[in-house]
Scaffold this active site. Structure first.
Site, PDB file in Angstrom:
ATOM      1  N   PRO A   1       7.168  -2.009 -25.472  1.00  0.00           N
ATOM      2  CA  PRO A   1       8.621  -2.021 -25.568  1.00  0.00           C
ATOM      3  C   PRO A   1       9.300  -3.079 -24.711  1.00  0.00           C
ATOM      4  O   PRO A   1       8.903  -3.324 -23.574  1.00  0.00           O
ATOM      5  CB  PRO A   1       9.023  -0.618 -25.102  1.00  0.00           C
ATOM      6  CG  PRO A   1       7.864  -0.118 -24.319  1.00  0.00           C
ATOM      7  CD  PRO A   1       6.653  -0.739 -24.942  1.00  0.00           C
ATOM      8  N   ASN A   2      10.300  -3.691 -25.309  1.00  0.00           N
ATOM      9  CA  ASN A   2      11.189  -4.665 -24.660  1.00  0.00           C
ATOM     10  C   ASN A   2      10.553  -6.042 -24.451  1.00  0.00           C
ATOM     11  O   ASN A   2      11.235  -6.957 -23.992  1.00  0.00           O
ATOM     12  CB  ASN A   2      11.745  -4.120 -23.328  1.00  0.00           C
ATOM     13  CG  ASN A   2      12.535  -2.855 -23.539  1.00  0.00           C
ATOM     14  OD1 ASN A   2      13.460  -2.839 -24.347  1.00  0.00           O
ATOM     15  ND2 ASN A   2      12.163  -1.776 -22.868  1.00  0.00           N
TER      16      ASN A   2
ATOM     17  N   ARG B   1      15.580 -11.328 -21.341  1.00  0.00           N
ATOM     18  CA  ARG B   1      15.535 -10.172 -20.472  1.00  0.00           C
ATOM     19  C   ARG B   1      15.182 -10.546 -19.027  1.00  0.00           C
ATOM     20  O   ARG B   1      14.097 -11.074 -18.772  1.00  0.00           O
ATOM     21  CB  ARG B   1      14.436  -9.253 -21.015  1.00  0.00           C
ATOM     22  CG  ARG B   1      14.118  -8.070 -20.185  1.00  0.00           C
ATOM     23  CD  ARG B   1      12.835  -7.442 -20.695  1.00  0.00           C
ATOM     24  NE  ARG B   1      12.603  -6.196 -20.008  1.00  0.00           N
ATOM     25  CZ  ARG B   1      11.422  -5.613 -19.911  1.00  0.00           C
ATOM     26  NH1 ARG B   1      10.355  -6.155 -20.482  1.00  0.00           N
ATOM     27  NH2 ARG B   1      11.295  -4.486 -19.257  1.00  0.00           N
TER      28      ARG B   1
ATOM     29  N   TYR C   1      10.913 -11.705 -15.381  1.00  0.00           N
ATOM     30  CA  TYR C   1       9.920 -11.912 -16.450  1.00  0.00           C
ATOM     31  C   TYR C   1       9.757 -13.370 -16.885  1.00  0.00           C
ATOM     32  O   TYR C   1       8.915 -13.663 -17.734  1.00  0.00           O
ATOM     33  CB  TYR C   1      10.285 -11.038 -17.660  1.00  0.00           C
ATOM     34  CG  TYR C   1      10.232  -9.557 -17.335  1.00  0.00           C
ATOM     35  CD1 TYR C   1       9.007  -8.926 -17.114  1.00  0.00           C
ATOM     36  CD2 TYR C   1      11.390  -8.796 -17.212  1.00  0.00           C
ATOM     37  CE1 TYR C   1       8.950  -7.574 -16.800  1.00  0.00           C
ATOM     38  CE2 TYR C   1      11.340  -7.446 -16.898  1.00  0.00           C
ATOM     39  CZ  TYR C   1      10.118  -6.842 -16.690  1.00  0.00           C
ATOM     40  OH  TYR C   1      10.056  -5.508 -16.370  1.00  0.00           O
TER      41      TYR C   1
ATOM     42  N   ASN D   1      -0.166  -5.235 -22.834  1.00  0.00           N
ATOM     43  CA  ASN D   1       0.982  -5.111 -21.942  1.00  0.00           C
ATOM     44  C   ASN D   1       1.809  -3.981 -22.538  1.00  0.00           C
ATOM     45  O   ASN D   1       2.562  -4.188 -23.494  1.00  0.00           O
ATOM     46  CB  ASN D   1       1.791  -6.408 -21.861  1.00  0.00           C
ATOM     47  CG  ASN D   1       2.925  -6.272 -20.854  1.00  0.00           C
ATOM     48  OD1 ASN D   1       3.245  -5.163 -20.433  1.00  0.00           O
ATOM     49  ND2 ASN D   1       3.528  -7.396 -20.475  1.00  0.00           N
TER      50      ASN D   1
ATOM     51  N   ALA E   1       6.900  -0.354 -20.255  1.00  0.00           N
ATOM     52  CA  ALA E   1       7.202   0.877 -19.520  1.00  0.00           C
ATOM     53  C   ALA E   1       6.287   2.045 -19.907  1.00  0.00           C
ATOM     54  O   ALA E   1       6.109   2.982 -19.116  1.00  0.00           O
ATOM     55  CB  ALA E   1       8.663   1.263 -19.735  1.00  0.00           C
TER      56      ALA E   1
ATOM     57  N   GLU F   1      -5.479  -4.094 -18.942  1.00  0.00           N
ATOM     58  CA  GLU F   1      -4.060  -3.811 -18.721  1.00  0.00           C
ATOM     59  C   GLU F   1      -3.418  -5.066 -18.143  1.00  0.00           C
ATOM     60  O   GLU F   1      -3.931  -5.661 -17.191  1.00  0.00           O
ATOM     61  CB  GLU F   1      -3.924  -2.641 -17.734  1.00  0.00           C
ATOM     62  CG  GLU F   1      -2.483  -2.365 -17.338  1.00  0.00           C
ATOM     63  CD  GLU F   1      -2.354  -1.243 -16.298  1.00  0.00           C
ATOM     64  OE1 GLU F   1      -3.260  -0.391 -16.195  1.00  0.00           O
ATOM     65  OE2 GLU F   1      -1.350  -1.240 -15.579  1.00  0.00           O
TER      66      GLU F   1
ATOM     67  N   HIS G   1       0.324  -7.179 -17.022  1.00  0.00           N
ATOM     68  CA  HIS G   1       1.770  -7.219 -16.767  1.00  0.00           C
ATOM     69  C   HIS G   1       2.150  -8.617 -16.352  1.00  0.00           C
ATOM     70  O   HIS G   1       1.408  -9.276 -15.608  1.00  0.00           O
ATOM     71  CB  HIS G   1       2.165  -6.257 -15.645  1.00  0.00           C
ATOM     72  CG  HIS G   1       1.733  -4.857 -15.903  1.00  0.00           C
ATOM     73  ND1 HIS G   1       2.352  -4.055 -16.826  1.00  0.00           N
ATOM     74  CD2 HIS G   1       0.701  -4.145 -15.405  1.00  0.00           C
ATOM     75  CE1 HIS G   1       1.722  -2.897 -16.870  1.00  0.00           C
ATOM     76  NE2 HIS G   1       0.711  -2.926 -16.022  1.00  0.00           N
TER      77      HIS G   1
ATOM     78  N   ARG H   1       7.200  -4.025  -6.993  1.00  0.00           N
ATOM     79  CA  ARG H   1       8.479  -3.585  -7.579  1.00  0.00           C
ATOM     80  C   ARG H   1       8.704  -2.094  -7.279  1.00  0.00           C
ATOM     81  O   ARG H   1       8.135  -1.557  -6.351  1.00  0.00           O
ATOM     82  CB  ARG H   1       8.468  -3.894  -9.081  1.00  0.00           C
ATOM     83  CG  ARG H   1       8.324  -5.403  -9.357  1.00  0.00           C
ATOM     84  CD  ARG H   1       8.359  -5.708 -10.837  1.00  0.00           C
ATOM     85  NE  ARG H   1       9.652  -5.350 -11.421  1.00  0.00           N
ATOM     86  CZ  ARG H   1       9.865  -5.234 -12.731  1.00  0.00           C
ATOM     87  NH1 ARG H   1       8.867  -5.468 -13.587  1.00  0.00           N
ATOM     88  NH2 ARG H   1      11.045  -4.894 -13.184  1.00  0.00           N
TER      89      ARG H   1
END
Ligand code: DHK
Length: 145
Positions: free
Chosen positions: A10-11, A18, A23, A74, A77, A98, A100, A107
């Protein structure tokens, strides 16, 4: 030739717009191009996909079985919330990385927890778009072993 599914959650379709300070300015289309070019360079076939929907991501993971030799995900969330994605990754028994863009450990606290980490081969985070090619190198080396 070995084949990898690169799955984005998502996103991530909003990359470039964004929160560029977090990012970066690279779009998802730019990342797909980078991955396809890198795939040609290292002899790794790439399928690239994105969905904002948890169930669609579960379906894509299931469909990778028998088609791809590894997954790079990725999960956005959903990394921090989704037992369904964890179960899907565990069920297909494909080596999965995984990924990111940001360093999630630098964060907010809620980004430090990953449900999918326990069923993944390893984690790459904090290297922006370059993380995708790093993950591809790792999958390629793993599949060869
Ligand atoms: C992307 C997201 O959308 C966030 O929800 C994650 C990840 C971090 C990234 O850095 O690529 O927490």
């Amino acid at each position: 030739m070995a084949s990898v599914l690169i799955l984005n959650g998502p996103n991530l379709n909003m990359l470039g717009i964004r929160q560029p300070e977090v990012y970066g300015v690279t779009t998802l289309a730019d990342i797909e191009k980078l991955c396809k070019e890198h795939g040609q360079a290292i002899d790794l076939e790439v399928s690239f996909a994105q969905s904002n929907h948890e169930g669609a991501l579960v379906d894509a993971i299931h469909d990778a079985r028998g088609t791809h030799q590894g997954i790079i995900i990725n999960a956005g969330a959903y990394t921090h919330t989704s037992i369904a994605l964890m179960d899907a990754i565990a069920s297909v028994e494909l080596p999965t990385i995984e990924l990111h863009l940001s360093n999630v450990h630098a964060r907010e606290e809620f980004r430090h927890k990953s449900y999918i980490a326990k069923v993944c081969l390893g984690i790459i985070c904090g290297f922006g778009a370059q993380g995708y090619t790093l993950a591809m190198d790792a999958i390629k080396a793993h599949v060869k072993d």
